[in-house]
Scaffold this motif. Structure first.
Motif, PDB file in Angstrom:
ATOM      1  N   GLN A   1       0.822  -1.207   0.000  1.00 18.04           N
ATOM      2  CA  GLN A   1       0.000   0.000   0.000  1.00 18.04           C
ATOM      3  C   GLN A   1       0.855   1.257   0.000  1.00 18.04           C
ATOM      4  O   GLN A   1       0.492   2.263  -0.601  1.00 18.04           O
TER       5      GLN A   1
ATOM      6  N   SER B   1      -2.003   5.924  -4.238  1.00 18.75           N
ATOM      7  CA  SER B   1      -3.305   6.366  -4.723  1.00 18.75           C
ATOM      8  C   SER B   1      -4.339   6.280  -3.616  1.00 18.75           C
ATOM      9  O   SER B   1      -4.159   5.554  -2.632  1.00 18.75           O
ATOM     10  N   ASN B   2      -5.426   7.003  -3.807  1.00 15.06           N
ATOM     11  CA  ASN B   2      -6.478   7.040  -2.797  1.00 15.06           C
ATOM     12  C   ASN B   2      -7.780   7.393  -3.490  1.00 15.06           C
ATOM     13  O   ASN B   2      -7.786   7.798  -4.661  1.00 15.06           O
TER      14      ASN B   2
ATOM     15  N   SER C   1      -5.156  17.211   1.554  1.00 11.50           N
ATOM     16  CA  SER C   1      -4.817  16.930   2.948  1.00 11.50           C
ATOM     17  C   SER C   1      -5.242  18.152   3.734  1.00 11.50           C
ATOM     18  O   SER C   1      -5.267  19.267   3.212  1.00 11.50           O
TER      19      SER C   1
ATOM     20  N   THR D   1     -14.397  11.810   5.971  1.00 11.86           N
ATOM     21  CA  THR D   1     -13.733  11.011   4.941  1.00 11.86           C
ATOM     22  C   THR D   1     -14.679   9.964   4.376  1.00 11.86           C
ATOM     23  O   THR D   1     -14.741   9.746   3.161  1.00 11.86           O
TER      24      THR D   1
ATOM     25  N   GLN E   1     -16.007   9.492   0.509  1.00 13.10           N
ATOM     26  CA  GLN E   1     -15.828   8.250  -0.238  1.00 13.10           C
ATOM     27  C   GLN E   1     -17.159   7.648  -0.663  1.00 13.10           C
ATOM     28  O   GLN E   1     -17.246   6.982  -1.705  1.00 13.10           O
TER      29      GLN E   1
ATOM     30  N   GLN F   1     -10.542   8.378  -7.827  1.00 11.08           N
ATOM     31  CA  GLN F   1      -9.158   7.969  -7.612  1.00 11.08           C
ATOM     32  C   GLN F   1      -8.215   9.132  -7.921  1.00 11.08           C
ATOM     33  O   GLN F   1      -8.405   9.857  -8.903  1.00 11.08           O
TER      34      GLN F   1
ATOM     35  N   THR G   1      -1.455  10.457  -4.690  1.00  5.62           N
ATOM     36  CA  THR G   1      -1.167  11.202  -3.465  1.00  5.62           C
ATOM     37  C   THR G   1       0.288  11.635  -3.360  1.00  5.62           C
ATOM     38  O   THR G   1       0.731  12.040  -2.283  1.00  5.62           O
TER      39      THR G   1
END
Length: 481
Positions: free
Chosen positions: A105, A110-111, A117, A165, A169, A195, A198
């Motif tokens: 990870q 990526s997130n 942030s 968060t 999502q 997507q 980061t």
């Protein structure tokens, strides 16, 4: 001990027992799911015969064997961990299931979300700290310092970060209304969470481009190229590339970034194999960037692929200056082998050299312009547990942090070490009174946590003005223009 720098202060209380696996590596992955067969019969080697004998003895005769769940697996895992804990090479490691997942990870980069942030300011408001390149927040024009007032139907004040968060999502691929305060202006925007990478940030300050590169992940090369194109479209001629804290990642990403900045057929690094064979890795594409000057920010955590990029740019270009402190000094290359049970082995296969043939392993790169980061962000501390206190005239491993944080917030103390003296106790008493806490002058967990929280907020609010290394890089470019 945890550094206060960046997220560590914020996470110090919540994540004390979490083990983070940071790569610091140039990694070349084989295909996923590859298993490694046993390469030799233990009976053909007396040393391995001994290993097998110890295994059988412990499994069959060890007093605690029957009290241990899955003794065969435990013994095998312990044996592998021992074989991969060689003092000559700290970068050869065996990862258990949890560690292998964290390691993988850490390289994804990526997130899913809107691509920001943030931190909580003194009024518990979500304040944007950085915007990731090409994310939905970036495309919507969100900026550092913007305050997210509302996300969907939720007011962000007083709501946990986890809930916000999760709300974001849950809107993945859908239209998410947000309300943003920018100075005295209120903005109503619509974002579509999805997507995003980061690892790359990009901004322009006083005509100078600033690219932040936090790791070398799968998409870092593409995002770095996008950042360069954005800067060039705005007529930027000078750029600062921030590699501080960047412990490395994929060699392929370092190669892609080098190809953006260097001419075709430039040597990126030399790879020296176990048998002595040396292979030159060169750029295969014509570099697209045409900057007048490049300043690289580096520190003791800039390692591996970061050092590959520094070496490649310094050896091939004449317009590169490094600012900060000496880099980590990791000049070896690893291969990662995933096993079918989800564990993995990472081991060293080569040493890499700079294009000019220099090894930086265990040495690192000294900066052209040395600028130490002596700010409060560098303070380390373990934190207080429930029921633990720091009494006046005692020594405590959190003492320096207490002194430095109080001083940073404007309270006077006579020292900055682990001895918590009378002046520090009086300063703590005033801090407690100012923040609605019982003014005892004794540091308890509640007081320490409040002190670290307010220190973190102040760091984030002032980090640009107080970042001596960043400001020196900018001054080099502005003073020479």
């Amino acid at each position: 001990m945890k550094p206060v720098n960046k997220e560590n202060l914020e996470n110090s209380r919540k994540l004390k027992k979490t083990v983070w696996i940071t790569t610091g590596l140039c990694v070349v992955f084989f295909a996923a799911g590859v298993s490694v067969p046993l390469l030799m019969d233990a009976h053909k080697n007396p040393d391995f015969a001994k290993v097998e004998n110890v295994y059988e003895l412990l499994k069959d005769r060890w007093f605690y064997a029957d009290q241990s769940e899955d003794i065969d697996s435990r013994l095998a895992e312990q044996a592998i961990m021992g074989m991969t804990s060689l003092e000559e090479d700290p970068h050869t490691n065996y990862f258990n299931l949890e560690e292998a997942k964290a390691f993988s990870q850490s390289l994804e980069g990526s997130n899913v979300g809107v691509g920001i942030s943030f931190f909580r300011n003194e009024d518990d408001e979500m304040t944007i700290r950085s915007v990731f390149l090409d994310s939905t927040a970036d495309k919507a024009g969100l900026q550092n310092g913007d305050v997210l007032v509302k996300v969907g139907t939720k007011d962000t004040k007083g709501v946990s970060n986890e809930e916000i968060t999760q709300t974001i999502q849950n809107y993945s691929g859908q239209k998410l209304p947000v309300e943003v305060r920018r100075g005295d202006e209120m903005l109503s925007l619509t974002l579509e969470p999805g997507q995003y990478d980061t690892t790359v940030t990009c901004e322009v300050e006083d005509g100078i481009g600033l690219i932040g590169l936090s790791s070398f992940s799968e998409n870092s090369g593409k995002e770095f190229e996008s950042a360069v194109k954005r800067l060039e479209s705005r007529g930027v001629r000078d750029v600062v590339i921030d590699l501080r804290g960047n412990t490395g990642g994929y060699l392929s990403a370092a190669k892609e970034i080098s190809e953006v900045l260097l001419p075709k057929d430039s040597v990126i690094f030399q790879e020296k194999k176990k048998d002595g064979e040396v292979r030159l890795l060169k750029t295969e594409e014509e570099g697209q960037a045409d900057f007048d000057r490049i300043v690289i920010l580096q520190d003791g955590s800039s390692a591996s692929a970061s050092e590959v990029l520094i070496g490649a740019l310094k050896d091939n270009l004449t317009n590169v200056t490094t600012v900060g402190t000496k880099t980590y000094g990791k000049g070896t290359e690893q291969v990662s082998i995933p096993f079918s049970d989800g564990t993995s082995l990472k081991y060293t296969v080569a040493e890499w050299l700079t294009p000019s043939g220099k090894s930086i392993n265990k040495d690192g790169f000294a900066p052209d312009v040395e600028v130490q980061d002596e700010s409060v962000r560098r303070v380390t501390y373990p934190g207080l547990e429930d029921g633990e206190t720091i009494l006046p005239d005692t020594v405590n491993e959190n003492g320096e942090a207490v002194h430095r944080f109080l001083q940073y917030l404007g309270y006077e103390t006579d020292r900055a070490d682990d001895y918590f003296d009378a002046s520090a106790s009086e300063a703590m008493r005033q801090f407690q009174a100012d923040n609605g806490l019982e003014p005892t002058g004794v540091v308890d967990k509640e007081s320490f946590d409040r002190l670290t929280d307010l220190t973190l907020i102040r760091i984030y609010q002032n980090e640009r003005n107080e970042d001596a290394q960043r400001n020196r890089a900018l001054s080099l470019l502005t003073s020479e223009s």
